[in-house]
Design a protein around this motif. Structure first.
Motif, short mmCIF file in Angstrom:
data_model
loop_
_atom_site.label_atom_id
_atom_site.label_comp_id
_atom_site.label_asym_id
_atom_site.label_seq_id
_atom_site.Cartn_x
_atom_site.Cartn_y
_atom_site.Cartn_z
N ASP A 158 0.83 -1.11 -0.16
CA ASP A 158 -0.05 0.02 0.00
C ASP A 158 1.00 1.40 0.07
O ASP A 158 2.03 1.19 0.37
CB ASP A 158 -0.98 0.15 1.36
CG ASP A 158 -1.89 -1.15 1.34
OD1 ASP A 158 -2.38 -1.37 0.11
OD2 ASP A 158 -2.40 -1.46 2.13
N ASP A 159 0.24 2.46 -0.39
CA ASP A 159 1.04 3.64 -0.45
C ASP A 159 1.32 3.93 1.02
O ASP A 159 0.35 3.81 2.04
CB ASP A 159 0.27 4.77 -0.97
CG ASP A 159 0.11 4.58 -2.45
OD1 ASP A 159 0.80 3.76 -3.19
OD2 ASP A 159 -0.67 5.29 -3.01
N ASN A 163 6.74 12.80 4.52
CA ASN A 163 6.91 14.14 4.37
C ASN A 163 5.42 14.69 3.94
O ASN A 163 5.23 15.39 3.36
CB ASN A 163 7.77 14.42 3.24
CG ASN A 163 9.25 14.12 4.06
OD1 ASN A 163 9.54 14.10 4.86
ND2 ASN A 163 10.12 14.03 2.77
N ASN A 164 4.34 14.13 4.73
CA ASN A 164 2.87 14.23 4.34
C ASN A 164 2.37 14.01 2.94
O ASN A 164 1.45 14.68 2.54
CB ASN A 164 2.72 15.82 4.55
CG ASN A 164 2.96 16.20 6.12
OD1 ASN A 164 2.72 15.38 6.97
ND2 ASN A 164 3.75 17.08 6.57
N THR A 165 3.21 13.06 2.28
CA THR A 165 2.71 12.90 0.94
C THR A 165 2.99 11.48 0.72
O THR A 165 3.71 10.78 1.15
CB THR A 165 3.99 13.31 -0.25
OG1 THR A 165 4.02 14.78 0.08
CG2 THR A 165 3.58 13.30 -1.54
N LYS A 166 1.85 10.90 -0.07
CA LYS A 166 1.61 9.27 -0.11
C LYS A 166 2.71 9.15 -1.17
O LYS A 166 3.04 9.77 -2.50
CB LYS A 166 0.17 9.16 -0.88
CG LYS A 166 -0.77 9.04 0.27
CD LYS A 166 -2.09 8.62 -0.39
CE LYS A 166 -3.24 8.60 0.48
NZ LYS A 166 -4.33 7.91 0.05
N HIS A 167 3.42 8.03 -1.11
CA HIS A 167 4.56 7.40 -1.67
C HIS A 167 4.22 5.81 -1.99
O HIS A 167 3.63 5.07 -1.17
CB HIS A 167 5.91 7.60 -0.91
CG HIS A 167 6.64 8.78 -1.14
ND1 HIS A 167 5.94 9.86 -0.38
CD2 HIS A 167 7.58 9.32 -1.39
CE1 HIS A 167 6.76 10.91 -0.36
NE2 HIS A 167 7.83 10.48 -1.13
N SER A 168 4.41 5.48 -3.27
CA SER A 168 4.44 4.33 -3.58
C SER A 168 5.15 3.51 -2.83
O SER A 168 6.69 3.92 -2.78
CB SER A 168 4.36 3.93 -5.09
OG SER A 168 3.51 4.76 -5.95
N VAL A 187 11.85 -2.21 2.59
CA VAL A 187 10.43 -1.32 2.07
C VAL A 187 10.92 -0.21 1.44
O VAL A 187 11.43 0.98 1.97
CB VAL A 187 9.38 -1.31 2.93
CG1 VAL A 187 8.17 -0.61 2.70
CG2 VAL A 187 9.08 -2.53 3.64
N ILE A 188 10.79 -0.18 0.02
CA ILE A 188 11.10 0.88 -0.93
C ILE A 188 10.08 1.77 -1.12
O ILE A 188 8.89 1.59 -1.35
CB ILE A 188 11.79 0.38 -2.39
CG1 ILE A 188 12.93 -0.71 -2.10
CG2 ILE A 188 12.02 1.48 -3.17
CD1 ILE A 188 13.96 -0.23 -1.07
N TYR A 189 10.62 3.29 -0.65
CA TYR A 189 9.60 4.29 -1.10
C TYR A 189 9.97 5.07 -2.31
O TYR A 189 11.27 5.28 -2.45
CB TYR A 189 9.54 5.27 0.03
CG TYR A 189 9.12 4.85 1.29
CD1 TYR A 189 8.04 5.57 1.93
CD2 TYR A 189 9.89 3.89 2.15
CE1 TYR A 189 7.36 5.33 3.28
CE2 TYR A 189 9.19 3.62 3.44
CZ TYR A 189 7.84 4.08 4.15
OH TYR A 189 7.60 4.02 5.21
#
Length: 282
Positions: A158-159, A163-168, A187-189
């Motif tokens: 899941d995303d 930094n207050n932003t959704k990352h894959s 777990v890679i962002y």
């Protein structure tokens, strides 16, 4: 004459209808030449990339993997602070495929990996954590270029917020027998816009003799910051280390690293030769 006007009127009506159709027609959308085709549902059919492969390829493209790999070797200085103490201060040199590594420490001791063995020089230097240092920091530096190495296994997740932003995000694990620590996972962002690698949660299982419970109970994370470009290739010059949980993400800050003087080399010379007055570190 009457028949002529009827024919003319019919042609005019047909022409108007055709123009209306052209006006209402959806504008043609041209595919971005740089876009990477994605196949839904795991990539079944027509040879397009799976969602997972697209995730990997997008990161590699953002970090200019092809251009990075054209160079023979790369060196950089690393100052690493962990838990308030200086863990490493020195120059790290590695082949861009990570097959050979050299670390020249501030205390004049050296670590050299020639592709088979890890050597500590001089032989009576402090060997605590030597093998960990040899492979850990170079892996963090080269991570964007290691994602499709042999033995890597992937699972999209899941995303997650960073930094207050959704990352894959996606989880990286390894086949048995891969590298020094095949039980490690990451777990890679990936940045939602640039696709660049922004962070990686991880566990360290080296030296655990198969008992990963301690590592699993205390995952850490590295966050990549302050990017600069060398030969048009982006590199993070600030690494920050944190505790991490799957539920909360980044927690307490544990340390940081400063990366400077990133330089490409085109001839390895004798850099990775077995040194005199050294011993092998198992």
């Amino acid at each position: 004459m009457k028949r002529f006007f009827i024919v003319l009127l019919s042609i005019t009506v047909l022409s108007c209808n055709q123009n209306k159709k052209e006006e209402n027609k959806e504008p043609e959308v041209k595919e971005n030449e740089d876009a990477i085709a994605v196949e839904p549902d795991g990539g079944i059919g027509n040879g397009a990339l799976s969602i997972t492969d697209h995730f990997i390829k997008s990161i590699e493209k953002a970090h200019k993997k092809d251009k990075f790999s054209q160079h023979k070797a790369v060196s950089f200085y690393a100052n690493i602070i962990f838990n308030g103490k200086e863990h490493l201060d020195g120059k790290i040199t590695m082949l861009t495929n990570s097959s050979k590594i050299r670390i020249d420490k501030k205390d004049d001791s050296k670590l050299i990996y020639d592709g088979e063995n890890v050597y500590l020089c001089p032989a009576d230097a402090n060997d605590q954590g030597a093998r960990f240092d040899m492979f850990t920091w170079t892996y963090f530096f080269g991570l964007p270029y290691k994602l499709s190495d042999p033995g890597t296994q992937w699972e999209m997740q899941d995303d997650r917020m960073l930094n207050n932003t959704k990352h894959s995000t996606a989880k990286l694990t390894f086949e048995a027998g891969t590298g020094d620590a095949p039980d490690d996972w990451y777990v890679i962002y990936a940045d939602p816009k640039t696709k660049a690698l922004q962070a990686a949660a991880y566990i360290v299982t080296f030296g655990s003799d198969g008992d990963t419970s301690k590592a699993e109970a205390d995952p850490h994370a590295i966050q990549y910051k302050e990017f600069t470009t060398v030969d048009d290739i982006p590199f993070a010059t600030k690494w920050e280390f944190y505790g991490w949980t799957s539920e909360k993400g980044m927690t307490d800050k544990l340390g940081e690293a400063t990366i400077t003087d990133i330089t490409f080399l085109e001839d390895e010379g004798e850099l990775f030769d077995d040194p005199e007055n050294s011993k092998i570190i198992d």
